[in-house]
Design a protein around this motif. Structure first.
Motif, PDB file in Angstrom:
ATOM      1  N   TRP A  56       0.835  -1.198   0.000  1.00  0.00           N
ATOM      2  CA  TRP A  56       0.000   0.000   0.000  1.00  0.00           C
ATOM      3  C   TRP A  56       0.873   1.253   0.000  1.00  0.00           C
ATOM      4  N   TRP A 101      -3.433   3.435  -2.094  1.00  0.00           N
ATOM      5  CA  TRP A 101      -3.512   2.675  -3.336  1.00  0.00           C
ATOM      6  C   TRP A 101      -2.632   1.440  -3.179  1.00  0.00           C
ATOM      7  N   LEU A 136      -2.427  -1.494  -8.638  1.00  0.00           N
ATOM      8  CA  LEU A 136      -3.236  -2.713  -8.672  1.00  0.00           C
ATOM      9  C   LEU A 136      -4.660  -2.438  -8.211  1.00  0.00           C
ATOM     10  N   SER A 137      -4.803  -1.353  -7.439  1.00  0.00           N
ATOM     11  CA  SER A 137      -6.115  -1.018  -6.902  1.00  0.00           C
ATOM     12  C   SER A 137      -6.054   0.393  -6.346  1.00  0.00           C
ATOM     13  N   LYS A 138      -7.044   1.225  -6.724  1.00  0.00           N
ATOM     14  CA  LYS A 138      -7.068   2.587  -6.208  1.00  0.00           C
ATOM     15  C   LYS A 138      -7.874   2.643  -4.918  1.00  0.00           C
ATOM     16  N   ALA A 139      -7.798   3.765  -4.223  1.00  0.00           N
ATOM     17  CA  ALA A 139      -8.486   3.883  -2.939  1.00  0.00           C
ATOM     18  C   ALA A 139      -9.150   5.246  -2.827  1.00  0.00           C
TER      19      ALA A 139
END
Length: 627
Positions: A56, A101, A136-139
RNA sequence: GGUCCUGUAGAACAGCCUGGAGUGUUCGCCGCCCUGUCAAGGCGGAGGUCGCGAGUUCAAAUCUCGUCAGGACCGCCA
């Protein structure tokens, strides 16, 4: 399956103790590995190695001409650096990265330039120069901060998956895992066999309220969730497993507290052919192992001290004394048998006069001392007498003028009062004296907790009373299978409240960690106990018939213990609540803000188990959904 | 079941006692600037049902009552 094998070889906390083993074994040449290293393991010797990290975005520091991303996983933090001139496309992505993220970063490990080493970070001597960066992944923006700042507990539980990322819970749950692991090892090394017992059991109402689970196959009937594996572990003894243990989940439908949840975890153990001393040794080994991995091994020095229940009440006013909180309570009654001060004279004859010394407590103002008196009355005393030991060893007190010089000197000497100390006296029934002074003792010591910062005071409290007064006469203090003290058998009918039992508690820092007892294995004795508590035969049969039936076919003498894992971890983590040691705890009202449990079920679900809600409850539910 | 504490912007608070326009602080968020930070920094900006509902009052975040939620404790927890 090479990857599975590796997982089995290196299954746990890399950060704490496996970093060096892990390094070099990890197959960096495996093309499908998502990461080559964790965020906590790269060191100077890894410089120039090509790595891929995942984690993260803990913090992003954008300097315009250079960009830093702290990449975090459970193992640690590694600084990633992005240079716009060398890698403009990576920088373009990096500038969009926001907190939390999830990123995959590939690059080469590099020495940090001179003067930019961060000594606070295990990985602080190096950084990873990003050659590729993939979100890989947003927040979304976070509903609560992930640093150590305080956050409303309801909010923390609602967003528990975020709360779990915080250092506090990461550390606490890792610690808890190590504690449980060490306990398992200790029990296995003592030849205990881990055996599971059922969680859907027959309700045997005794002690706490049961959680009940309606049965579909027997509409109208319910299982109960076990308050403890008590009866099953005794059946295991009858079944010939002479050393059983289990890390058992237990349920009690009672109001929660800082150290009590509806569901909790116990180290549960039982053994055959043993005395108290055997149990003490086994438990001390297991708890000692937990203290060891909790970094408090130095504070655990078996054999632990013992105190009878009677002495604990007399000296500390509680059955779970905190030995760190200063001197014990002294009985001063004999000083006041002939005193002119009538309040003390009466108490000395009919009850007791008892006192306690608050070391260095004499600096309190008159107002603070008066507040102590108010508090003593709240706690049930008729009053409180305070005395301050002056520099010339004279006692300053509102009642000093009523007492003789000899009486004042006697109080000071017996309480070992030195200049600057505060002496507190209560005249009442003996039990009240000790309870009030005991409560004040803990409350006065609490604000000075730092004085006993790393202290750990463990002890066994032994010889609990067999019975306590209940609504219908004597009630077992522990449970009805607890063996009475052999010297007190003849008092069972004549003076049941004087009968001591073979029950014991383990106490640390004023917290009851666990309790256990030597059980009754003799049928005649068991019947005498049931007789003492006035339980009729049919009730005995319906509640405990299956245990007593088993007891007809050869019962080994046995005894055991149960130790609260949540509380043990709480003490070792120095936390004020077991909720900090539980991944998904419930609130004081038994709710889980995360999932919304408990929640109404459908009419169909109720119908399946043959249940119908009462009109009152239906009206309440309708009102709730309407608003 | 009871006692006490708390509820104000995404977060943590101050304001409440002694009523006068949603006032303020720190962090976060958004935008711009910035080449060595690591709690980065600078400038600017957005963001509010003062938990909810009544009452008192010309006027309520503020006073009163009720209620909901979280917490500490008593009861309860063999």
């Amino acid at each position: 399956m090479p990857r599975l094998e590796k997982r089995l070889l290196f299954p746990c906390d890399v950060r704490s103790f496996l970093t060096d083993k892990w390094r070099g074994h990890c197959a960096k040449d495996e093309p499908d590995m998502m990461r080559t290293h964790t965020c906590g393991e790269l060191r100077v010797q890894d410089v120039d190695v090509q790595v891929t990290l995942c984690g993260w975005a803990d913090r992003v520091r954008d300097h315009g001409g250079v960009l830093f991303i702290d990449l975090r996983d459970t193992h640690g933090v590694t600084q990633v650096v992005v240079h716009p001139e060398d890698t403009p496309s990576v920088f373009a992505i990096g500038e969009t990265v926001r907190a939390e993220w999830v990123l995959s970063v590939a690059g080469k490990v590099a020495h940090r330039p001179d003067g930019t080493v961060n000594p606070d970070l295990h990985t602080g001597e190096i950084e990873v120069v990003a050659a590729a960066l993939e979100p890989l992944s947003k927040a979304d923006a976070l509903p609560l901060p992930l640093d150590d700042s305080p956050v409303d507990e309801r909010l923390r539980l609602t967003h528990r998956s975020l709360d779990l990322r915080r250092e506090r819970l990461q550390q606490n749950l890792q610690l808890r895992a190590r504690i449980v692991s060490s306990i398992r090892q200790a029990m296995e090394s003592q030849d205990f066999t881990e055996i599971e017992t059922p969680t859907l059991i027959r309700s045997t109402p005794e002690g706490a309220r049961d959680f009940i689970v309606p049965s579909r196959l027997s509409p109208g009937s319910c299982y109960a969730l076990p308050q403890s594996p008590q009866i099953y572990k005794q059946l295991l003894m009858v079944g010939g497993f002479d050393r059983y243990y289990q890390i058992a989940r237990c349920w009690r439908d009672e109001d929660a507290r800082a150290d009590r949840q509806l569901e909790f975890t116990q180290l549960d153990l039982e053994a055959s052919f043993c005395h108290e001393e055997d149990v003490y040794q086994w438990v001390e080994k297991a708890v000692g192992a937990a203290f060891e991995v909790g970094g408090r091994g130095a504070h655990f020095t078996p054999p632990l001290p013992r105190l009878t229940w009677h002495d604990a009440i007399r000296l500390y006013g509680t059955d779970k004394p905190d030995l760190r909180a200063g001197a014990p309570i002294e009985d001063l009654s004999s000083l006041f048998l002939e005193t002119e001060f009538q309040a003390f004279a009466a108490a000395a004859h009919k009850g007791a006069v008892r006192g306690w010394r608050a070391c260095g407590g004499g600096s309190r103002s008159r107002k603070e001392l008066d507040l102590l008196t108010v508090r003593a009355k709240e706690l049930g005393a008729q009053g409180l007498v305070w005395m301050v030991v002056e520099a010339d060893r004279k006692l300053r007190s509102p009642i000093a003028k009523f007492l003789s010089e000899a009486e004042l000197a006697g109080v000071r000497n017996q309480l070992h009062g030195d200049p600057g100390d505060l002496l507190l006296l209560v005249a009442d029934e003996a039990r009240v004296c000790s309870e009030v002074l005991g409560a004040l003792r803990v409350e006065i010591a609490a604000p000075r907790g730092h004085a006993v910062e790393d202290g750990m005071a463990l002890l066994w409290v032994t010889e609990f009373p067999m019975f306590e007064p209940g609504e219908n006469g004597p009630t077992p203090l522990h449970h009805p299978f607890t063996a009475p003290h052999p010297d007190d058998l003849e008092k069972m009918q004549t003076a049941p409240f004087e009968v001591r039992s073979r029950a014991y508690d383990l106490v640390v820092n004023g917290v009851e960690l666990g309790s256990g007892s030597i059980r009754i294995h003799d049928r005649d004795l068991q019947e005498r106990v049931f007789a003492a508590i006035g339980m009729p035969a049919d009730e005995i049969a319906s509640r405990f018939g299956f245990l007593l039936h088993a007891f007809r076919f050869g019962v080994p003498p046995h005894g055991g213990f149960a130790c609260g894992i949540d509380r043990l971890a709480m003490v070792l983590a120095d936390e004020p609540s077991i909720r900090e040691l539980i991944a998904f705890p419930k609130t004081q009202s038994g709710a889980d803000p995360l999932s919304g449990a408990p929640a109404p079920v459908t009419v169909q679900q109720l119908d399946d188990v043959g249940l119908l809600l009462s009109p009152e409850v239906r009206a309440q539910l309708a009102g709730k959904t309407a608003t």
